[in-house]
Design a protein around this motif. Structure first.
Motif, PDB file in Angstrom:
ATOM      1  N   UNK A 143       0.765  -1.142  -0.099  1.00 25.67           N
ATOM      2  CA  UNK A 143       0.065  -0.099  -0.131  1.00 25.67           C
ATOM      3  C   UNK A 143       0.884   1.379  -0.039  1.00 25.67           C
ATOM      4  N   UNK A 144       2.107   1.256   0.620  1.00 24.68           N
ATOM      5  CA  UNK A 144       2.938   2.358   0.706  1.00 24.68           C
ATOM      6  C   UNK A 144       3.661   2.781  -0.862  1.00 24.68           C
ATOM      7  N   UNK A 145       3.763   1.831  -1.449  1.00 25.69           N
ATOM      8  CA  UNK A 145       4.267   1.972  -2.890  1.00 25.69           C
ATOM      9  C   UNK A 145       3.244   2.384  -3.638  1.00 25.69           C
ATOM     10  N   UNK A 146       2.137   1.730  -3.493  1.00 27.75           N
ATOM     11  CA  UNK A 146       0.875   2.179  -4.247  1.00 27.75           C
ATOM     12  C   UNK A 146       0.778   3.794  -3.995  1.00 27.75           C
ATOM     13  N   UNK A 147       0.699   4.164  -2.926  1.00 30.67           N
ATOM     14  CA  UNK A 147       0.493   5.603  -2.420  1.00 30.67           C
ATOM     15  C   UNK A 147       1.358   6.474  -2.979  1.00 30.67           C
ATOM     16  N   UNK A 148       2.618   6.011  -3.124  1.00 30.34           N
ATOM     17  CA  UNK A 148       3.732   6.728  -3.727  1.00 30.34           C
ATOM     18  C   UNK A 148       3.401   7.196  -5.010  1.00 30.34           C
ATOM     19  N   UNK A 149       3.226   6.065  -5.860  1.00 30.36           N
ATOM     20  CA  UNK A 149       2.851   6.118  -7.215  1.00 30.36           C
ATOM     21  C   UNK A 149       1.675   6.991  -7.357  1.00 30.36           C
ATOM     22  N   UNK A 150       0.834   6.858  -6.811  1.00 23.75           N
ATOM     23  CA  UNK A 150      -0.568   7.460  -7.036  1.00 23.75           C
ATOM     24  C   UNK A 150      -0.600   8.988  -6.775  1.00 23.75           C
ATOM     25  N   UNK A 151       0.347   9.440  -5.671  1.00 24.78           N
ATOM     26  CA  UNK A 151       0.683  10.860  -5.472  1.00 24.78           C
ATOM     27  C   UNK A 151       1.349  11.277  -6.785  1.00 24.78           C
ATOM     28  N   UNK A 152       2.343  10.526  -7.270  1.00 27.47           N
ATOM     29  CA  UNK A 152       3.356  11.104  -8.342  1.00 27.47           C
ATOM     30  C   UNK A 152       2.608  11.187  -9.584  1.00 27.47           C
ATOM     31  N   UNK A 206      12.386   6.117  -0.796  1.00 26.85           N
ATOM     32  CA  UNK A 206      11.770   5.016  -0.028  1.00 26.85           C
ATOM     33  C   UNK A 206      12.521   4.277   1.095  1.00 26.85           C
ATOM     34  N   UNK A 207      13.945   5.238   1.410  1.00 26.54           N
ATOM     35  CA  UNK A 207      14.911   4.503   2.215  1.00 26.54           C
ATOM     36  C   UNK A 207      14.419   4.140   3.455  1.00 26.54           C
ATOM     37  N   UNK A 208      13.795   5.094   4.275  1.00 25.49           N
ATOM     38  CA  UNK A 208      13.749   5.364   5.617  1.00 25.49           C
ATOM     39  C   UNK A 208      15.031   5.756   6.372  1.00 25.49           C
ATOM     40  N   UNK A 209      15.956   6.314   5.509  1.00 30.12           N
ATOM     41  CA  UNK A 209      17.237   6.866   6.372  1.00 30.12           C
ATOM     42  C   UNK A 209      16.931   8.211   6.666  1.00 30.12           C
ATOM     43  N   UNK A 261      -0.632   8.890   5.597  1.00 31.32           N
ATOM     44  CA  UNK A 261      -2.055   8.792   5.733  1.00 31.32           C
ATOM     45  C   UNK A 261      -2.545   8.399   4.173  1.00 31.32           C
ATOM     46  N   UNK A 262      -1.711   8.628   3.325  1.00 28.40           N
ATOM     47  CA  UNK A 262      -2.011   8.107   1.625  1.00 28.40           C
ATOM     48  C   UNK A 262      -1.870   6.555   1.849  1.00 28.40           C
TER      49      UNK A 262
END
Length: 340
Positions: A143-152, A206-209, A261-262
């Motif tokens: 879901x996180x990856x999906x949300x990233x691409x939807x925002x982009x 998407x690194x979390x660094x 939240x996305x």
């Protein structure tokens, strides 16, 4: 001299409010009637290892967000907290019981799981694997990856796209979704020269660094920087984007209040698609540079689905008889921020 345009932030909380409240108005009664449940498993740190403890704290925050989101939709979340020393057999029993329970529509195991648990994620019923944790999941990416691409998506046309952390769990999902959309992103991994990002139009990190990306890498020419990082810190959570770089791009996702939240809005959609409305279309983000009153397509998506469902059940009714007022289901101020 003309001042550079001010950086705009994607209002992730308002997107979640719009999606969640629209779904709740349309489908909460159905989820409640079906006693729809979602199992969420998270792990608690038993060591003093600071990086691991921080990741477990981020996992706790995420799990609580999921519980609130699923509850708001009308489902009943079952939060199970176990130590990170838990045996594989215990987790296997939890997953198998949830697989066998017809009322359980979703199974989420919080990342990162202990190594002994990783292989068990493939045993989650694919139809209930709403966060795409196992290789057999019906969804292409988490879901996180999906949300990233939807925002982009609104910004991708003719863009040079860079994915930072492209081989990780989230990053690899982002890359897969982009390639499915016909894009060829630049892949950036640990040890690569981050200054290559200066050649991109869009940066998806998407690194979390914490504070990895600085003004050495980010500049005003970037049309969008998506930051999916979230690392707890005594001074507040930190994303991948350093504060000194946060005011440089044209558009950013903030931390907190951006991709987190996305992600919840994507999970809400996936739960409904399994638990109440299998044919429901996926919502899309309109972007910030449009004339759309709503932030997403969710109002139209739900309205169209309800009309189709109603026409199947009562074809003699006319579409104009099916009117739904979604204006009162979320509360946004003039800047598109969640005021609830």
């Amino acid at each position: 001299m003309t001042d550079a345009p001010q950086t705009r932030t994607v209002p992730g909380r308002a997107i979640l409010a719009e999606v969640r409240d629209t779904y709740r108005s349309a489908y909460a009664a159905t989820l409640q009637e079906r006693d729809t449940r979602v199992m969420v498993v998270r792990f608690e740190s038993t060591t003093d290892d600071t990086p691991w403890t921080a990741r477990m704290e981020a996992s706790r925050v995420s799990a609580e967000q999921k519980v609130r989101t699923f509850t708001a939709l009308g489902a009943t979340p079952d939060l199970i907290v176990v130590p990170d020393t838990v045996g594989a057999s215990e987790i296997a029993d939890i997953i198998h019981r949830a697989n066998d329970q017809p009322h359980v529509a979703g199974i989420v195991v919080q990342a990162p799981p202990p190594p002994a648990v990783l292989a068990l994620l493939n045993e989650i019923d694919p139809a209930k694997d709403i966060d795409a944790l196992g290789v057999f999941a019906s969804h292409t990416a988490c879901a996180t990856a999906d949300g990233v691409v939807r925002i982009a998506e609104p910004y991708l046309s003719d863009a040079r796209i860079a994915v930072v952390g492209s081989s990780g769990f989230v990053g690899s999902g982002v890359v897969t979704l982009l390639r499915q959309g016909g894009h060829d992103p630049m892949l950036i991994e640990a040890g690569d020269d981050l200054r290559r990002l200066r050649d991109a139009d869009i940066v998806l990190s998407t690194t979390g660094s914490p504070w990895l990306l600085t003004p050495d890498h980010i500049h005003p020419g970037h049309r969008l920087v998506v930051d999916s990082g979230f690392t707890p810190h005594p001074d507040g959570p930190r994303g991948d984007l350093h504060p000194d770089a946060a005011q440089l791009p044209r558009v950013i996702t903030p931390v907190p209040g951006g991709i987190g939240p996305v992600e919840m809005a994507v999970l809400a959609e996936r739960l409904l698609q399994h638990g109440a409305a299998p044919a429901l279309e996926s919502w899309h983000f309109h972007g910030l540079d449009t004339r759309h009153r709503a932030l997403t397509t969710v109002h139209d998506d739900v309205d169209h689905q309800l009309q189709r469902d109603h026409e199947i059940q009562a074809p003699e009714l006319h579409a104009e008889e099916l009117s739904y007022d979604f204006d009162a289901t979320y509360d946004l101020d003039d800047n598109g921020l969640d005021t609830g």
